[in-house]
Design a protein around this motif. Sequence first.
Motif, short mmCIF file in Angstrom:
data_model
loop_
_atom_site.label_atom_id
_atom_site.label_comp_id
_atom_site.label_asym_id
_atom_site.label_seq_id
_atom_site.Cartn_x
_atom_site.Cartn_y
_atom_site.Cartn_z
N LEU A 199 -35.20 72.66 -41.75
CA LEU A 199 -34.27 71.95 -42.65
C LEU A 199 -33.81 70.64 -42.01
O LEU A 199 -33.68 70.55 -40.78
CB LEU A 199 -33.05 72.82 -42.96
CG LEU A 199 -33.20 73.76 -44.17
CD1 LEU A 199 -34.37 74.71 -44.00
CD2 LEU A 199 -31.91 74.54 -44.42
N SER A 212 -34.49 71.26 -47.86
CA SER A 212 -34.70 72.68 -47.59
C SER A 212 -36.02 73.11 -48.22
O SER A 212 -36.82 72.26 -48.66
CB SER A 212 -33.52 73.50 -48.11
OG SER A 212 -33.68 74.86 -47.77
N GLN A 213 -36.26 74.38 -48.26
CA GLN A 213 -37.57 74.86 -48.73
C GLN A 213 -37.48 76.32 -49.16
O GLN A 213 -36.49 77.01 -48.87
CB GLN A 213 -38.55 74.74 -47.57
CG GLN A 213 -38.06 75.43 -46.30
CD GLN A 213 -38.86 75.05 -45.07
OE1 GLN A 213 -39.73 75.78 -44.65
NE2 GLN A 213 -38.57 73.89 -44.52
N THR A 294 -22.69 73.48 -47.68
CA THR A 294 -23.26 72.80 -46.50
C THR A 294 -23.61 73.74 -45.35
O THR A 294 -24.62 73.55 -44.68
CB THR A 294 -22.30 71.70 -46.01
OG1 THR A 294 -21.66 71.13 -47.13
CG2 THR A 294 -23.02 70.65 -45.22
N TYR A 385 -23.58 78.36 -37.18
CA TYR A 385 -24.62 78.34 -38.21
C TYR A 385 -25.37 79.68 -38.29
O TYR A 385 -25.64 80.17 -39.38
CB TYR A 385 -25.61 77.19 -37.95
CG TYR A 385 -26.51 76.90 -39.13
CD1 TYR A 385 -26.13 76.01 -40.12
CD2 TYR A 385 -27.75 77.53 -39.26
CE1 TYR A 385 -26.95 75.75 -41.22
CE2 TYR A 385 -28.58 77.28 -40.34
CZ TYR A 385 -28.17 76.39 -41.32
OH TYR A 385 -28.99 76.15 -42.40
C1 DHB Z 1 -30.02 75.75 -48.99
C2 DHB Z 1 -28.75 75.60 -49.47
C3 DHB Z 1 -27.74 75.30 -48.59
O1 DHB Z 1 -26.48 75.16 -49.04
C4 DHB Z 1 -27.97 75.14 -47.23
O2 DHB Z 1 -26.95 74.81 -46.41
C5 DHB Z 1 -29.24 75.30 -46.77
C6 DHB Z 1 -30.27 75.61 -47.65
C7 DHB Z 1 -31.13 76.08 -49.93
O3 DHB Z 1 -30.88 76.22 -51.12
O4 DHB Z 1 -32.27 76.16 -49.48
#
Ligand code: DHB
Length: 394
Positions: A199, A212-213, A294, A385
């Motif tokens: 990410l 993201s993925q 976030t 995290y």
């Molecule tokens: C995704 C969403 C998020 O809020 C995040 O912090 C990381 C990833 C996601 O949808 O992939």
Amino acid sequence: TRTQVAIVGAGPSGLLLGQLLFKAGIDAIIVERQSGDYVLSRIRAGVLEQVTMDLLDEAGVGQRMHAEGLIHGGFDLLFKGARHRIDMNKLTGGKNVIVYGQTEVTRDLMDARQAAGLPTVYEAENVQVHDFDSAKPRVTYEKNGQLHTIECDFIAGCDGFHGVCRASAPKSAIKEFEKVYPFGWLGVLSDTPPVHHELIYANSTRGFALCSQRSATRSRYYLQVPLTDKVEQWSDEAFWAELRNRLDPEAREHLVTGPSIEKSIAPLRSFVTEPMRFGRMFLAGDAAHIVPPTGAKGLNLAATDVKYLSSAFIAYYMDKTEAGIDAYSERCLRRIWRAERFSWWFTSLMHNFPENGDIGQKFQDAELDYLIHSEAGSRTMAENYVGLPLNFGE
Ligand code: DHB
Ligand code: FAD
């Protein structure tokens, strides 16, 4: 109808609770306002913490997650046009997160529930909760024009932020804490390979972006946008152009674009309800709290609430003790506030706040510089995290 636990809401919280109770031999019925397909169509979370993975295993639904989920041991922070990796795995002594979509988690839980023949009422209208201040709570709903009543020992309010359970708690017994952010996230899902294998969280002068993925061939991207923006205003071309503008030169070059298969705007908010128990009604997940996305904490918090709640019910029925039930709210809230604080902090660090002026951006740059170049700073970020263990601080 009579059951032991009436669960309101068939999102991840309600379904996981149903599965954990089933494993322990406790009866439950789930009542959901929407259809199963509608619940599955909501594209939301993508990142699961180790504790959430463990809970899905415990619920017996972890198989596909292990086969298809992507283990991530780090992520990039982008600021002032350069990317810096946070090596979560190394900084936390070997912990990781897994990228596996909420829709897949929900599907796995729905399939398991159906395979076990457990009762779920979809498209239930006018769901109401009654008498949870007495020993005989009830849930009523209408379906096909008929009124139905479920008598139960406990009500689990897993019905999300806009649900009926929290709204039914007596106003004098509830305190709500809330912060609304002056922007939203515009999300796009596309069948394109991710721009990077991990990410990227980007702070740029044009606003926050997240790469993201969901798999090697499916990407999920987000942009910070004004709250006044409407999703119809954003063509795919405009989205990709703006995303590109917020990335570093290398990512810009590698970004593969394509038609969006989902596009939506979500507001950002921090919200907590205290307490989470009202007599024989218990709130869990988004019904009790919201974090800005976030930090990727929402679904994970929902899962740990549900773990604490199922343990409390199991102790009540098996060991005849109310200790778990009595401790539920406090136990959840301590963990929730830790995640709320982290999500608020990470949101404040990464987004554009024009009202804070040029000095606000300078403070962000300096803090990011510290995070990247101090091992203590990086570790603080990594530790939060990957998430707290279930029994933290005990
Ligand atoms: C995704 C969403 C998020 O809020 C995040 O912090 C990381 C990833 C996601 O949808 O992939
Ligand atoms: P919900 O998913 O909201 O489910 C509640 C259910 O109750 C719904 O199905 C609803 O239809 C039903 N319901 C509502 N009212 C009633 C009623 N009156 N009667 C009966 N049923 C009712 N979290 C993470 O951990 N990681 C992430 O990466 C992440 N990314 C996110 C990205 C976005 C864009 C968004 C919006 C959220 C994200 N989240 C993330 C948060 C996560 O999606 C939520 O925390 C999670 O869905 C909470 O699950 P829940 O079951 O408690 O609530």
